[in-house]
Design a protein around this motif. Structure first.
Motif, short mmCIF file in Angstrom:
data_model
loop_
_atom_site.label_atom_id
_atom_site.label_comp_id
_atom_site.label_asym_id
_atom_site.label_seq_id
_atom_site.Cartn_x
_atom_site.Cartn_y
_atom_site.Cartn_z
N LEU A 17 0.75 -1.09 -0.11
CA LEU A 17 -0.04 -0.04 0.06
C LEU A 17 1.12 1.33 0.06
O LEU A 17 1.98 1.07 0.51
CB LEU A 17 -1.00 -0.05 1.25
CG LEU A 17 -2.00 -0.90 1.31
CD1 LEU A 17 -2.80 -0.94 2.39
CD2 LEU A 17 -2.80 -1.20 0.00
N PRO A 18 0.87 2.21 -0.29
CA PRO A 18 1.37 3.49 -0.79
C PRO A 18 1.69 4.26 0.55
O PRO A 18 0.94 4.21 1.77
CB PRO A 18 0.49 4.44 -1.41
CG PRO A 18 -0.82 4.07 -1.26
CD PRO A 18 -0.83 2.72 -0.92
N LEU A 19 2.86 4.74 0.85
CA LEU A 19 3.33 5.53 1.74
C LEU A 19 2.63 6.83 1.79
O LEU A 19 1.86 7.04 0.51
CB LEU A 19 4.89 5.79 1.80
CG LEU A 19 5.60 4.41 2.10
CD1 LEU A 19 6.94 4.99 1.83
CD2 LEU A 19 5.38 3.84 3.47
N VAL A 20 2.67 7.59 2.51
CA VAL A 20 1.88 8.85 2.70
C VAL A 20 2.11 9.87 1.35
O VAL A 20 1.20 10.25 0.78
CB VAL A 20 1.95 9.98 3.99
CG1 VAL A 20 1.25 11.08 3.88
CG2 VAL A 20 1.42 8.84 5.30
N ASN A 21 3.54 9.74 1.27
CA ASN A 21 3.98 10.51 0.14
C ASN A 21 3.46 9.65 -1.47
O ASN A 21 4.21 10.56 -2.41
CB ASN A 21 5.35 10.99 0.12
CG ASN A 21 6.30 9.78 0.01
OD1 ASN A 21 6.12 8.79 -0.07
ND2 ASN A 21 7.62 9.94 0.46
N GLN A 22 3.08 8.87 -1.38
CA GLN A 22 2.81 8.25 -2.60
C GLN A 22 1.32 7.94 -2.75
O GLN A 22 0.69 7.56 -3.85
CB GLN A 22 3.29 6.81 -2.55
CG GLN A 22 4.69 6.61 -2.44
CD GLN A 22 5.28 5.27 -2.21
OE1 GLN A 22 4.64 4.51 -1.69
NE2 GLN A 22 6.51 5.05 -2.55
#
Length: 303
Positions: A17-22
């Motif tokens: 799952l994406p990191l916050v910046n992704q």
């Protein structure tokens, strides 16, 4: 006794799952024209906002949307839900929705099994509870409703029932597990009144999620959740933080970890780029160790 704290890096490791910046890569597939229109409007808002706030974080954009207008609030919650639950979209009665925690398609997923094994390994050594600021429902999917509770054992969840083909059959589902789970920034499976058996509130754009805010105090609408987190952490001697960034702008959370974790004597950072200095600042008397999740590791060896 141990507290497990799951950051965004955990969901990245566990399910990509994406990191916050992704998060705003807009990597979802709209299922109808309404969703396509929502995506277009959100993308427009994101582009304009980012150009005017070059140094701001993605979580600040979520905060802006939640407080700008009801339409933007609904859209941002819908999008975050879709982006974080895309692996678990399922077809019920001709339309797509988020899979229920206890569904077979979830239980038998290889990545979900990996999460379950990881948590159970820690539980066998004395796990007081799990804390997270993640909105996703990976822990609920991994443990199932018989493996966790939100602070009240036996609490009823709402939404679809046990049988996905007949969703209202045996509809009353209760959480009966022994592991308390405190979601400090809310969940895609909660709204302001109820907790659900899937990400239904997020899908409807009504989920109770609270990104880090300029305020230095916990969000009042989640006071009972933070009280549960305090109960777990204050009774722990060891904390395992998996993929937690120690973001300096999240004043309320860092202060909470410091004050509630005053009894912590051992810290384990599971992170490819562990912020040992930040951990030492919060727990100056504790021993800090690290593990790199990009390498093969056995949590039981550490424990």
């Amino acid at each position: 006794m141990t507290t497990l704290f799951l950051g965004a890096g955990f969901s990245k490791w566990a399910f990509d799952l994406p990191l916050v910046n992704q998060l705003f890569d807009f990597d979802i597939e709209p299922t109808n024209e309404t969703e396509n229109r929502k995506l277009e409007l959100l993308l427009s808002d994101w582009s304009k906002w980012k150009n005017e706030n070059l140094t701001a974080t993605e979580e600040q954009f979520i905060y802006w949307c939640l407080h700008k207008s009801s339409h933007r609030r609904s859209r941002i919650i819908w999008y975050v839900n879709r982006r974080l639950t895309e692996p678990f979209m399922t077809r019920i009665q001709g339309s797509y929705t988020s899979a229920m925690f206890d569904e077979r398609v979830v239980r038998e997923n290889e990545q979900i099994i990996k999460i379950k094994d990881f948590i159970n390994s820690i539980a066998s050594f004395g796990l007081l509870g799990i804390l997270t600021c993640n909105y996703d429902t990976l822990v609920e999917c991994a443990l199932g409703t018989k493996g966790f509770n939100y602070g009240v054992k036996g609490e009823q969840l709402f939404g679809r029932g046990i049988n996905p083909q007949f969703p209202w059959q045996n509809a009353h589902v209760n959480v009966t597990g022994n592991i308390p789970f405190a979601k400090l920034h809310g969940s895609l499976s909660w709204d302001s009144e109820f907790k659900y058996t899937s990400g239904k509130p997020g899908r409807a754009g009504k989920a109770l999620i609270v990104p880090p805010a300029p305020e230095k105090t916990p969000p009042p609408e989640l006071a009972n959740v933070w009280a549960l987190g305090d109960q777990i952490l204050s009774n722990s001697k060891r904390i395992i933080l998996f993929g937690f960034a120690f973001n300096a702008y999240d004043y309320a959370l860092l202060n909470f970890l410091k004050e509630s974790g005053e009894n912590i004597t051992q810290v384990l950072l599971i992170d490819p780029y562990p912020n040992e200095a930040a951990a030492k600042k919060l727990w100056p008397k504790a021993t800090v160790n690290t593990l790199n999740p990009l390498n093969d590791f056995d949590i039981e060896d550490y424990l």
